[in-house]
Motif scaffolding. Structure first.
Motif: not given
Length: 575
Positions: A91-102, A121-125, A483-484
């Protein structure tokens, strides 16, 4: 397979993984690491799981556990990301995409080989919204993939030393990075800092001479003032000026001091009023209508809009908790919506929680928690009863996010329940030591039958959206990204309003309600439920008071195995 979930709390992601892994035919148990390492060791020794999955941990797994058993850690960051504050940095870096890793547990934090990864996707929420929605969807996909690969036995996890993995260590995101410089930070920066800490840990600041944490942030388009000044209040939130605008802050949490009776999150205006012993000084109420004028961009937790013959009553309360005031305001908005010329009325927010019922934090902070519990429950019942007694149009509960206890029963009061596929329902009250109200003895059995209603309220387990549809708790699944969801609900509602048999559906609904009323009036259900709840609320020895306080104050309570229920509450008549 037999899968053991190890988590620091039975939070939204842990509940969702429990429900979805169960849906896939696995036998799932849960143990809480918050009770220390010994319960984890005991659970592993007694249950002998095929696989251990850790959806959310604040402490490391015991070394003897991960050395002797395959343990998969769900990390809310892309492959190679390491550190305890991954979403905060996104959020701090306003990344448009992020991820989850197992990844597999090893001695070094987040350094084990990768079993699966899923981008999102990482919307501004807000961080908690992002965690419960886009991140949760990605986590479920990644965990199911990892579990399948482990079960098949042929997959070799990818070591993080592989050239395709870009390893990045991110330090803990501490308060010095979150601190707001009201004189110099622009509104966008302030909002980003607030959203990055909306649920936990909050942004440490000072108001009225007292250190406290700010929770949540929303832009304001009209109010202006000297940077840092409080400008107004609205529906429990406070507005604060920035260098180039203003923001609404819904909740505050006093920094804990010795003897502080309520060091937990609550509506901001109430916290400030407690500190000053009066209404917030010089802060006028700045109301807005239920239908905002075109072009306004301001915060409100309740709003109404209309498209053709469909009305949309949106509401979004932090954590899904609804205080006495929230319930009364939402009832007023519902009555307003009924005055509009529509044939379909849709209830629910665009994202995140639908409702989790009464507001335990507000109750815990009250001078008389029993009386506030009673007032809150009556206000909630008034709202649910209004929905149940609506017979001149179809009411749809659209669940973008989770619903629990009285919030789940609010949804079930509607004619149709539409759930986003990532939704989790907890249609029970038992884990808080309550019998329950909100007409559950009417709404739940009429949908699932008395036997299933007894099972759901007694076992008190989370239910996935797919299982909710199978049981009859939900009428439609909406397979949309977070978001949809709102746009898809709007499309479906327009189709419902245009259905050629809509008049017949409304007539049949009114006839069924009249028949049910003749068989057993709603007033009878309410009287019986409220008698049980009154006894619990006003019994100082009732387990509800201990469980509520532990929940609100985040202190350990009950069993380290949250599926082992110590309560034995008779459920009575569920006809």
């Amino acid at each position: 397979m037999d899968i053991l979930l190890v988590a620091s709390a039975f939070n939204s992601l842990t509940q969702r993984l429990y429900a979805e892994l169960s849906d896939h035919g696995h036998h799932v148990d849960v143990v809480l690491a918050s009770h220390g390492p010994d319960p984890v060791r005991t659970a592993v020794r007694e249950l002998r799981p095929d696989l251990v999955v850790a959806p959310m941990l604040r402490t490391a797994l015991p070394e003897d556990v991960w050395r002797e058993h395959t343990c998969l850690i769900v990390h809310p960051g892309p492959p190679g990301d390491r550190g305890p504050s991954s979403l905060d940095w996104a959020i701090a870096e306003e990344a448009p995409w992020w991820g989850v890793t197992v990844l597999q547990a090893e001695a070094a934090m987040d350094a084990g080989p990768i079993w699966a990864a899923e981008p999102f996707p990482a919307p501004p929420v807000g961080k908690s919204d992002l965690y419960r929605n886009e991140a949760s969807d990605a986590a479920v996909t990644a965990v199911l993939t990892a579990v399948r690969r482990y079960a098949e036995g042929a997959h070799k996890p990818l070591p993080q030393s592989h050239e395709s993995v870009d390893v990045v260590w991110r330090d803990a995101f501490r308060q010095d990075r979150r601190r707001i410089d009201w004189a110099h930070d622009d509104t966008a920066t302030v909002l980003r800092k607030l959203r990055g800490a909306d649920s936990q840990p909050g942004v440490l600041d000072e108001l009225l001479g007292r250190e406290m944490f700010l929770h949540g942030g929303h832009p304001e388009d009209r109010l202006r003032g000297r940077p840092g000044d409080l400008l107004a209040q609205r529906a429990g939130a406070v507005c604060r000026a920035t260098r180039d605008g203003a923001v609404w802050i819904p909740e505050l949490r006093p920094r804990k001091k010795s003897g502080d009776p309520a060091p937990f999150r609550r509506p901001a205006a109430a916290v400030l009023a407690d500190l000053t012993g009066e209404r917030v000084p010089r802060l006028t109420e700045d109301p807005v209508p239920f239908e905002l004028p075109a072009g306004r961009h301001t915060w409100t937790d309740i709003r109404y809009r209309q498209h053709g013959e469909v009305g949309f009553l949106g509401f979004s309360f932090p954590g899904g908790a609804m205080s006495t005031l929230h319930c009364r305001r939402l009832l007023a908005a519902y009555e307003y919506a009924l005055s509009r010329p529509t044939r379909v009325l849709v209830l629910g927010g665009a994202r995140d929680f639908f409702s989790n019922g009464i507001h335990l934090n507000v109750i815990e902070a009250a001078l008389d928690p029993a009386r506030e519990s009673w007032a809150n429950l009556n206000a909630m019942d008034d709202l649910v009863e209004a929905v149940l007694r609506t017979t001149d149009r179809l009411v749809v509960a659209a669940l973008a996010g989770n619903a629990a206890a009285g919030g789940a029963m609010l949804a079930l009061a509607a004619d149709q329940v539409w759930c986003r596929t990532g939704t989790v329902l907890n249609p029970h009250y038992r884990r808080m030591g309550l019998y329950g109200s909100e007409f559950w003895t009417y709404s739940l059995p009429r949908r699932v039958g008395p036997e299933q209603a007894e099972r759901l309220t007694t076992e008190a387990l989370p239910v996935s959206a797919a299982t909710a549809e199978r049981l009859g708790l939900a009428d439609r699944l909406v397979p949309a990204a977070p978001r949809d969801f709102a746009a898809e609900v709007e499309r479906l509602a327009a189709g419902l309003a245009a259905a050629p048999d809509l008049d017949r559906q409304i007539t049949a609904k009114a006839a069924a309600r009249a028949a049910d009323e003749r068989e057993r009036p709603l007033a009878d259900h309410r009287k019986a439920e409220m008698a049980r709840m009154h006894h619990i609320f006003f019994d100082p020895m009732a387990e509800y008071h201990t469980l509520r306080s532990a929940f609100v104050r985040k202190t350990p309570s009950g069993s380290a195995r949250p599926l082992d229920l110590p309560l034995d509450l008779p459920l009575g008549d569920v006809r």
